[in-house]
Design an enzyme around this catalytic site. Sequence first.
Site, PDB file in Angstrom:
ATOM      1  CB  CYS A  71     -51.533  46.028   0.493  1.00  0.00           C
ATOM      2  SG  CYS A  71     -49.909  45.708   1.135  1.00  0.00           S
ATOM      3  CB  CYS A  77     -46.387  41.525  -0.402  1.00  0.00           C
ATOM      4  SG  CYS A  77     -46.758  40.464   1.000  1.00  0.00           S
ATOM      5  CD  GLN A 296     -59.885  25.031   8.641  1.00  0.00           C
ATOM      6  OE1 GLN A 296     -59.625  25.855   7.766  1.00  0.00           O
ATOM      7  NE2 GLN A 296     -59.877  23.744   8.413  1.00  0.00           N
ATOM      8  CE1 TYR A 327     -55.022  11.929   4.341  1.00  0.00           C
ATOM      9  CE2 TYR A 327     -57.323  11.284   4.092  1.00  0.00           C
ATOM     10  CZ  TYR A 327     -55.999  11.107   3.773  1.00  0.00           C
ATOM     11  OH  TYR A 327     -55.634  10.133   2.901  1.00  0.00           O
ATOM     12  CD  GLU A 348     -53.667  15.191  11.579  1.00  0.00           C
ATOM     13  OE1 GLU A 348     -54.590  15.433  10.779  1.00  0.00           O
ATOM     14  OE2 GLU A 348     -52.474  15.462  11.334  1.00  0.00           O
ATOM     15  CG  ASP A 398     -60.428  19.089   5.494  1.00  0.00           C
ATOM     16  OD1 ASP A 398     -59.967  19.453   4.401  1.00  0.00           O
ATOM     17  OD2 ASP A 398     -60.620  19.871   6.438  1.00  0.00           O
ATOM     18  CB  CYS A 425     -57.554  23.534   0.321  1.00  0.00           C
ATOM     19  SG  CYS A 425     -56.204  22.383   0.560  1.00  0.00           S
TER      20      CYS A 425
HETATM   21  C1  LIG Z   1     -56.612  20.181   5.518  1.00  0.00           C
HETATM   22  S1  LIG Z   1     -55.993  19.595   7.016  1.00  0.00           S
HETATM   23  C2  LIG Z   1     -57.412  19.058   7.849  1.00  0.00           C
HETATM   24  C3  LIG Z   1     -57.937  20.086   8.780  1.00  0.00           C
HETATM   25  C4  LIG Z   1     -59.050  19.638   9.679  1.00  0.00           C
HETATM   26  N1  LIG Z   1     -60.073  18.881   9.036  1.00  0.00           N
HETATM   27  C5  LIG Z   1     -59.632  20.859  10.336  1.00  0.00           C
HETATM   28  O1  LIG Z   1     -60.732  21.271   9.959  1.00  0.00           O
HETATM   29  O2  LIG Z   1     -58.959  21.440  11.203  1.00  0.00           O
HETATM   30  C6  LIG Z   1     -55.252  18.062   6.528  1.00  0.00           C
HETATM   31  C7  LIG Z   1     -54.716  17.239   7.679  1.00  0.00           C
HETATM   32  O3  LIG Z   1     -54.289  15.970   7.164  1.00  0.00           O
HETATM   33  C8  LIG Z   1     -53.176  15.523   7.934  1.00  0.00           C
HETATM   34  N2  LIG Z   1     -52.523  14.455   7.140  1.00  0.00           N
HETATM   35  C9  LIG Z   1     -51.714  14.578   6.064  1.00  0.00           C
HETATM   36  N3  LIG Z   1     -51.382  13.371   5.561  1.00  0.00           N
HETATM   37  C10 LIG Z   1     -51.986  12.453   6.346  1.00  0.00           C
HETATM   38  C11 LIG Z   1     -52.049  11.039   6.326  1.00  0.00           C
HETATM   39  N4  LIG Z   1     -51.395  10.322   5.397  1.00  0.00           N
HETATM   40  N5  LIG Z   1     -52.760  10.401   7.277  1.00  0.00           N
HETATM   41  C12 LIG Z   1     -53.415  11.119   8.236  1.00  0.00           C
HETATM   42  N6  LIG Z   1     -53.420  12.475   8.296  1.00  0.00           N
HETATM   43  C13 LIG Z   1     -52.715  13.131   7.359  1.00  0.00           C
HETATM   44  C14 LIG Z   1     -52.379  16.797   8.154  1.00  0.00           C
HETATM   45  O4  LIG Z   1     -51.514  16.672   9.252  1.00  0.00           O
HETATM   46  C15 LIG Z   1     -53.506  17.829   8.374  1.00  0.00           C
HETATM   47  O5  LIG Z   1     -53.795  17.957   9.743  1.00  0.00           O
END
Ligand SMILES: C[S@@+](CC[C@H](N)C(=O)[O-])C[C@H]1O[C@@H](n2cnc3c(N)ncnc32)[C@H](O)[C@@H]1O
Length: 469
Positions: A71, A77, A296, A327, A348, A398, A425
Amino acid sequence: MAKKQLEINIEKFNEKGVGIAFNGNGTKIVISRAIIGDKILAELNKKRKGYIKARILKVIEPSKNRINPKCKSFEICGGCSWQNLEYSEQLKQKEKLVIKNFEDYIKKTNLKLYPIFPAKEIFEYRNKMEFSFSQNQKKTMYLGLIMLGGRFVVDIERCFLANEWFSNVLKEVKTWWERCDFSAYNFFNGEGFLRTLTLKEGKNTKDKMVVLTTSTSTTLDEEQKRDFISSIIKAIGSDNNLSIYLNEQRAKKGEKTTFELTKLFGKDFIKEDLYIKVDKSKIKLSFQIGPHSFFQPNTIQAQNLYSLAINYLNLEEIKDKVIFDLYSGTGTIGMILAKFVKKVIAIEINQDSCNQAKDNLKLNNINNFEMINGDVSLILDEILKDKNFEKPHLIVIDPPRGGLSLEAIENILKILPKNILYISCNPKTQARDIKILTENGYQLKILHPIDQFAQTFHIENIAVLENTL
Ligand SMILES: C[S@@+](CC[C@H](N)C(=O)[O-])C[C@H]1O[C@@H](n2cnc3c(N)ncnc32)[C@H](O)[C@@H]1O
């Protein structure tokens, strides 16, 4: 006064993939776009907060792993951090970071650490990009990605993280902008009209979505809307499977930000399919993606992530059990597992993601899945108060980069499932949380990093734990 120049050798990367060197006094020098093994002539800023920020004036001797970035905008960037680093070395560095965080377990236990799962597509893998509109004081127009450092926007001609049609749309929208001459939104004073251009793609379906986000300072007239639609169709070369939205964002200090969506063209949603390998068979799930939906960002590696993770579970053992997906986002992992268990309970915090999950449950005809909207620790509190609650055999976690709250960990330890599948992550917070779990009866059995974001320092890591009490 001219800034100080110094020859430095890059010794390591920090957690954000930024090159680190040390001066004669042992002060840390932090230098973007420098890679381990480079000898660099650097221009140094003043020491602040105990370290010195610097920039590359000249690469005197390049590292053996340095390559030419694809790039043109890589140096400025903020999108990629490692396009100048050989892909095999990017993988090594990511693996090293996981090993560093889990050193104790690797030394002391019979943990199985799998080599990082690489990506086949190291360019054009993203299914979503968000570009910003910006103007300087001379009203020069910029449409592209946020610059390294975060203040300005880099005009992007071709972004190699996404398919070429993303860049073609970018070029045509820029020309459309020049024709209608709206002002770009200014984040610092809240004035101006054009904010962002979000492009999404179903990698497995070839559906495409374009979302133009504006402020409410003015509006597009019908002619400008038609012109916008024609520009997009011209860039894409077809109007098949295309969806175009206008998204008006109303943001006022002290008030909740609201959005008003108007469909300008095509379908209400685009679709993405996921193919997950479980043992020798493949299961397919479909997802509706709207202008505000989360999905994702790397479809192909998400398929690999979920396939890897699920194959580490004992599906025979969970087939008539309840499992929790904490989550859960839009419930993707739980929806895959729903095919193999009695019931999934997902928690969630984001209401939109919960609604989206419910739509996708219908689309995939899944009936053994309960979606709960709320904070994991509070909802687990409530579940634990119910004397008749059915204990889950497996908890999938997650969380966002910050990891688990102490309350959430305490509640998980009260529930004490047989297995925990922890996808993260951020290996640092993941290791911190797993330390507490292993001090309370769990054994870390498997670690398997996977590369979802080539050309960046980001890493995803799968951990499987088993209760040994
Ligand atoms: C890394 S993402 C998970 C993605 C999901 N597992 C997927 O594969 O699409 C983390 C998620 O945790 C949620 N989150 C953050 N803090 C939270 C909490 N205290 N209780 C419940 N969910 C929460 C966020 O809104 C987000 O959707």
